[in-house]
Design an enzyme around this catalytic site. Sequence first.
Site, PDB file in Angstrom:
ATOM      1  N   ARG A   1      -4.246   0.886  11.838  1.00 18.90           N
ATOM      2  CA  ARG A   1      -4.739   0.800  12.570  1.00 18.90           C
ATOM      3  C   ARG A   1      -4.626   1.664  13.201  1.00 18.90           C
ATOM      4  NH1 ARG A   1      -6.494  -2.724   9.584  1.00 18.90           N
ATOM      5  NH2 ARG A   1      -6.257  -4.787   9.618  1.00 18.90           N
TER       6      ARG A   1
ATOM      7  N   GLU B   1     -13.880   0.622  17.768  1.00 20.19           N
ATOM      8  CA  GLU B   1     -14.750   1.093  16.461  1.00 20.19           C
ATOM      9  C   GLU B   1     -16.364   0.089  15.983  1.00 20.19           C
ATOM     10  OE1 GLU B   1     -13.053   0.148  12.602  1.00 20.19           O
ATOM     11  OE2 GLU B   1     -11.520   1.607  13.107  1.00 20.19           O
TER      12      GLU B   1
ATOM     13  N   HIS C   1     -13.279   3.666   8.359  1.00 21.98           N
ATOM     14  CA  HIS C   1     -12.664   2.367   8.197  1.00 21.98           C
ATOM     15  C   HIS C   1     -13.189   2.224   6.593  1.00 21.98           C
ATOM     16  CE1 HIS C   1     -10.503  -1.016   9.985  1.00 21.98           C
ATOM     17  NE2 HIS C   1      -9.847  -0.750   8.830  1.00 21.98           N
ATOM     18  N   ILE C   2     -13.101   3.348   6.105  1.00 25.87           N
ATOM     19  CA  ILE C   2     -13.790   2.689   4.396  1.00 25.87           C
ATOM     20  C   ILE C   2     -12.105   2.799   3.856  1.00 25.87           C
ATOM     21  CG2 ILE C   2     -15.839   3.130   5.183  1.00 25.87           C
ATOM     22  CD1 ILE C   2     -15.662   5.492   3.664  1.00 25.87           C
TER      23      ILE C   2
ATOM     24  N   ILE D   1       0.709  -1.792   0.314  1.00 26.81           N
ATOM     25  CA  ILE D   1      -0.486   0.343  -0.464  1.00 26.81           C
ATOM     26  C   ILE D   1       0.543   1.147   0.138  1.00 26.81           C
ATOM     27  CG2 ILE D   1      -1.810   1.356   1.064  1.00 26.81           C
ATOM     28  CD1 ILE D   1      -2.530  -1.415   2.723  1.00 26.81           C
TER      29      ILE D   1
ATOM     30  N   ASP E   1      -9.041   7.131  10.135  1.00 27.74           N
ATOM     31  CA  ASP E   1      -9.893   5.817   9.127  1.00 27.74           C
ATOM     32  C   ASP E   1     -10.248   5.226   9.973  1.00 27.74           C
ATOM     33  OD1 ASP E   1     -11.240   5.337   7.244  1.00 27.74           O
ATOM     34  OD2 ASP E   1     -10.012   3.995   6.581  1.00 27.74           O
TER      35      ASP E   1
END
Length: 316
Positions: free
Chosen positions: A228, A257, A276-277, A148, A252
């Site tokens: 995270r 959560e 968290h998307i 990533i 995010d």
Amino acid sequence: MKIVFTFEPPFEMKADLNSSYPDIQFHYFQNAELAKEDMKNTEVIVTYGEDLDDEHIYQAEKLKWIMVTSAGLERMPFKAIKEKNILVTNARGIHKIPMAEFTIGLILDYAKSFQRLWKNNRSKVWDKSTPLNELHNKTMMIVGAGAIGQEIARLAKAFGMNVIGVNTSGGSLENFDKMVTLENISAVLDKADFIVSILPSTKKTIHYFKRSHFEQMKETAVFINIGRGDVVEEEILMDALKNKEIAHAYLDVFQVEPLPENHPFWSMENVSITPHISSTTKNYLPRALDIFRINLHTYTNNKERFINVIDLERGY
């Protein structure tokens, strides 16, 4: 052979798997508890990685392989998995395109004051004094220079940004102008305009970012966390924002959560929250199942070249 899914893919994906592998019995369930009985005599479990526990693993007497259709593994019952020496693979790498695009979007949102512009638009305000900045020649620090991080770096270079990477080895990587180790991050923190954390949740990364790290950052720096939530204690991050040690945070991921409605982050003007998307896209599951198919071919042909094999000791 029997394979148990602890989630239900869309109908067309199930139909495709069933027709592609007529000799395999696929059993699909909405969650792990509903799949519990079928797990006892299955060789393979396919899961998102958040629903299995030690009991599931111990009761699955024939289990040999777990395919996790996500990258996160912090909720996996590794104690039982290690005891039974079960192969674990995951979908590492499928997130790089959506998460890299998401990150660049956040940075552009900040540099171009898009939130202020949209607010003015709704209020019918014509304000040409809105501050706009360029990404060109700005410095991005990517903490966690895996698949990533490397894709984010590639896109950042297209905007003419300077890119610093941080990982365990500090070894050179394409599209990074400089690399440092996690232990040496303090040497370059004061250079970064944007700090992007993509760290996983491991014993080494929990609460990685200390108070001293934020004190070393530029007052104009923007902290972005798409990895995270437990890599930084939220109290420390809130203090850094309140004390204006950094200018803004895009978050995010969180320690709890969904983020509770009474959490202070919601009311802080210099915090932008997303649920968290960053990896969410319609291509997510098809990409994950592509990796599953590759490894299933390896598994059914008694080969050993699985991709994305997890080190059970390290947990990633």
